[in-house]
Design a protein around this motif. Structure first.
Motif, PDB file in Angstrom:
ATOM      1  N   ARG A  94     107.583  82.244 100.225  1.00 31.10           N
ATOM      2  CA  ARG A  94     108.785  82.230 100.586  1.00 31.10           C
ATOM      3  C   ARG A  94     109.305  80.521 100.588  1.00 31.10           C
ATOM      4  O   ARG A  94     110.855  80.583  99.626  1.00 31.10           O
ATOM      5  N   ASP A  95     108.639  80.042 100.528  1.00 32.36           N
ATOM      6  CA  ASP A  95     109.540  78.502 100.550  1.00 32.36           C
ATOM      7  C   ASP A  95     108.428  77.278 100.698  1.00 32.36           C
ATOM      8  O   ASP A  95     107.661  77.051 101.234  1.00 32.36           O
ATOM      9  N   THR A  96     108.678  76.895  99.204  1.00 27.14           N
ATOM     10  CA  THR A  96     107.302  76.392  98.661  1.00 27.14           C
ATOM     11  C   THR A  96     107.449  74.651  99.731  1.00 27.14           C
ATOM     12  O   THR A  96     106.139  73.788  99.866  1.00 27.14           O
ATOM     13  N   ARG A  97     107.936  73.842 100.193  1.00 26.50           N
ATOM     14  CA  ARG A  97     108.338  72.744 100.698  1.00 26.50           C
ATOM     15  C   ARG A  97     107.792  73.606 102.222  1.00 26.50           C
ATOM     16  O   ARG A  97     106.617  72.537 102.597  1.00 26.50           O
ATOM     17  N   GLU A  98     107.768  74.907 102.682  1.00 25.32           N
ATOM     18  CA  GLU A  98     107.649  75.014 104.323  1.00 25.32           C
ATOM     19  C   GLU A  98     105.673  74.791 104.038  1.00 25.32           C
ATOM     20  O   GLU A  98     104.650  74.686 104.338  1.00 25.32           O
ATOM     21  N   ALA A  99     105.448  75.815 102.511  1.00 27.95           N
ATOM     22  CA  ALA A  99     104.567  76.258 102.767  1.00 27.95           C
ATOM     23  C   ALA A  99     103.527  74.588 102.095  1.00 27.95           C
ATOM     24  O   ALA A  99     102.197  74.318 102.443  1.00 27.95           O
ATOM     25  N   MET A 100     104.469  73.809 101.163  1.00 29.82           N
ATOM     26  CA  MET A 100     102.895  72.728 101.286  1.00 29.82           C
ATOM     27  C   MET A 100     101.989  71.723 102.502  1.00 29.82           C
ATOM     28  O   MET A 100     101.821  71.216 101.808  1.00 29.82           O
ATOM     29  N   GLY A 101     103.490  71.138 102.759  1.00 31.21           N
ATOM     30  CA  GLY A 101     103.344  70.705 104.793  1.00 31.21           C
ATOM     31  C   GLY A 101     102.047  71.566 105.104  1.00 31.21           C
ATOM     32  O   GLY A 101     100.975  70.587 105.573  1.00 31.21           O
ATOM     33  N   ALA A 159     104.754  65.145 102.850  1.00 33.30           N
ATOM     34  CA  ALA A 159     104.321  66.134 103.489  1.00 33.30           C
ATOM     35  C   ALA A 159     102.530  65.546 102.693  1.00 33.30           C
ATOM     36  O   ALA A 159     101.840  65.145 103.361  1.00 33.30           O
ATOM     37  N   PRO A 160     102.799  65.934 101.894  1.00 39.18           N
ATOM     38  CA  PRO A 160     101.090  65.055 101.127  1.00 39.18           C
ATOM     39  C   PRO A 160     100.960  63.920 101.582  1.00 39.18           C
ATOM     40  O   PRO A 160      99.299  63.267 101.656  1.00 39.18           O
ATOM     41  N   GLU A 161     101.693  62.903 100.716  1.00 39.24           N
ATOM     42  CA  GLU A 161     101.745  60.990 101.464  1.00 39.24           C
ATOM     43  C   GLU A 161     101.236  61.604 103.096  1.00 39.24           C
ATOM     44  O   GLU A 161     100.828  60.745 103.570  1.00 39.24           O
ATOM     45  N   LEU A 162     101.849  62.295 104.058  1.00 44.05           N
ATOM     46  CA  LEU A 162     101.784  62.268 105.593  1.00 44.05           C
ATOM     47  C   LEU A 162     100.210  62.359 105.352  1.00 44.05           C
ATOM     48  O   LEU A 162      99.962  61.657 106.180  1.00 44.05           O
TER      49      LEU A 162
END
Length: 484
Positions: A94-101, A159-162
């Motif tokens: 639904r939300d790729t930003r949230e899912a990416m984390g 998120a990926p860098e973190l």
């Protein structure tokens, strides 16, 4: 890469668990046995075996780069709709930003759950509080890393860098991480998938309305950290009205702190001492407002089981924090303090702390002279408020900060518009920041305190698209040396 291991899509989803997978609305299209060796949302960093996350931004939509990412070696895509024309395994969310984390955390095997990670949020004081807490952890015998304004281009990385950074820290033997969590990071889900042992709230002031649009939205972003999706424990400033709102609305266990938790307070330009929970604390940073930051760090450490002995030792051995109430003229007849204060509240606080230093010295002129400006291409609504806040000083020199693409004089005019008519006589304009610092130091008399505010630790000044080397602390030292 942290390691050469690869993880299949099926393994990633299994690590997330059905509850998280369902909450994110994830579904798989394609081969779940596809092996992933990295996660990114930057098409420029795609390589063979990458999972490319298609994130929608203000200027670009990552879905537009999906085909080129697959051509570049991506074996899987995170998307918010099916893309049958692209030949790759797809996870639809639904939300790729949230899912990416969450997927980045799962890929790196959830590093925040294998270390003690503390998140610090608030308008002012994040950096100082985080470094204080980091020093306390170190004194307790835990290898510690502090992530934030002083460690990278962004206060809180994507998120990926973190997650990659946290995984590397774990590999290096780090046991505790203290990180600043910005409102941007919370609104943009950069810390999705994180588990914080504790979350700390310092205060809420006027900032970042160019991004959040309203103060309520700004507060909502900060307050979202104090939810069970991120942590089970919050440490909150009860002196701040928004801190009290968090206490009333949070679903996690809250412990509060306040400036009055410290008693018998004595502060100068470079240090402070006070009594906290019966122990005498000596802190290697000055400024009355930093007492509250020290109490925040101490309270958080205590909640996490660190002894009072180690808390006291950690605050006493706190390394210098660049650009945070940093006295660059400690042996001089007047103090010169460099501070990152770039909000109205922070500017008032640093001027009040400087006045306290001047009055406690009880010798000479005892004036406070402030040099400051406002950044271009950022929240313009706070500029008049900054002008009004500066008037609590005896002399005000308005100059350039980082004008970026804006006309420096236009920014200064907006600042001056907030200066009351009766205060105009104490205000001087000098567009050139080096000349402004020189002017302030030349005007200062024994017993005065000069405050150079707004840029703190920054070493580059952005003017008309060019980044020019400029450090407030270095320039002040050069000016002082030339005068001597």
């Amino acid at each position: 890469m942290v390691s050469s291991d690869v993880v299949t899509i099926d393994t990633l989803l299994a690590r997330l668990g059905s509850e998280t997978t369902n909450a994110l609305g994830l579904r798989l299209m394609g081969d779940g046995s596809a092996a992933v060796n990295d996660v990114t949302h930057d098409s420029r960093s795609v390589g063979r075996g990458t999972m490319f996350c298609c994130v929608r931004g203000e200027r670009h939509d990552g879905h537009d780069f999906a085909a080129s990412a697959v051509s570049g070696g991506a074996v899987a895509l995170l998307v918010d709709h099916e893309m049958p024309s692209v030949s790759a395994t797809q996870i639809i969310a639904r939300d790729t930003r949230e899912a990416m984390g969450h997927l980045a955390s799962a890929f790196f095997d959830q590093p925040s759950r294998t270390m003690t990670v503390v998140g610090v949020t608030g308008t002012n004081g994040k950096t100082t509080t985080a470094h204080m807490l980091g020093s306390i952890f170190e004194q307790s015998g835990q290898r510690t890393t502090v992530l934030g304004t002083l460690s990278g281009a962004r206060t809180t990385p994507e998120a990926p860098e973190l997650q990659r950074t946290l995984a590397q820290e774990r590999k290096n033997g780090t046991k505790a991480v203290v990180m600043e969590v910005s409102s941007h990071a919370l609104a943009l889900k950069r810390v999705a998938g994180m588990h914080f042992a504790a979350a700390v709230f310092t205060n809420l002031g006027h900032d970042h309305l160019d991004f959040h649009r309203t103060h309520d939205a700004y507060f909502a972003a900060k307050a979202s950290l104090f939810s069970k999706s991120y942590t089970a424990r919050g440490i909150v400033n009860r002196d701040d009205p928004y801190g009290r709102k968090i206490c009333d609305g949070s679903d996690v266990t809250i412990t509060t702190y306040a400036h009055d938790d410290a008693s018998d307070v004595h502060v100068d330009s470079s240090s402070s001492r006070f009594v906290w929970r019966g122990a005498e604390v000596r802190c290697a940073v000055g400024g009355e407002f930093n007492v509250a930051n020290a109490v925040a760090a101490a309270t958080t450490a205590a909640e996490l089981g660190i002894s009072t002995e180690h808390i006291v030792a950690g605050l006493a051995k706190l390394p210098r924090i660049p650009g945070r109430f940093e006295n660059v003229n400690p042996e001089g007849a007047f103090a010169v303090l460099v501070d990152y204060a770039h909000t109205p509240e922070a500017l008032r606080n640093v001027i009040a702390a400087a006045r306290d230093v001047a009055e406690r010295a009880a010798s000479g002129s005892s004036r406070v002279i402030v040099v400051f400006g406002c950044g271009g291409d950022r929240d313009a609504s706070k500029r008049p408020d900054m002008g009004a806040a500066a008037c609590s000083a005896d002399r005000v020199i308005v100059t350039s900060d980082n004008p970026r693409s804006e006309n420096p004089r236009a920014i200064i005019d907006a600042i001056i518009s907030g200066v009351p008519a009766q205060e105009q006589g104490k205000v001087l304009v000098e567009v050139d920041r080096r000349l402004a610092i020189d002017r302030a130091c030349s005007d200062a008399k024994p017993g005065d305190v000069v405050v150079i505010a707004g840029r703190g630790h920054e070493t580059m000044q952005s003017i008309a698209g060019r980044d020019i080397p400029f450090s407030d602390a270095l320039v002040a030292r050069e000016v002082l040396a030339a005068a001597r």
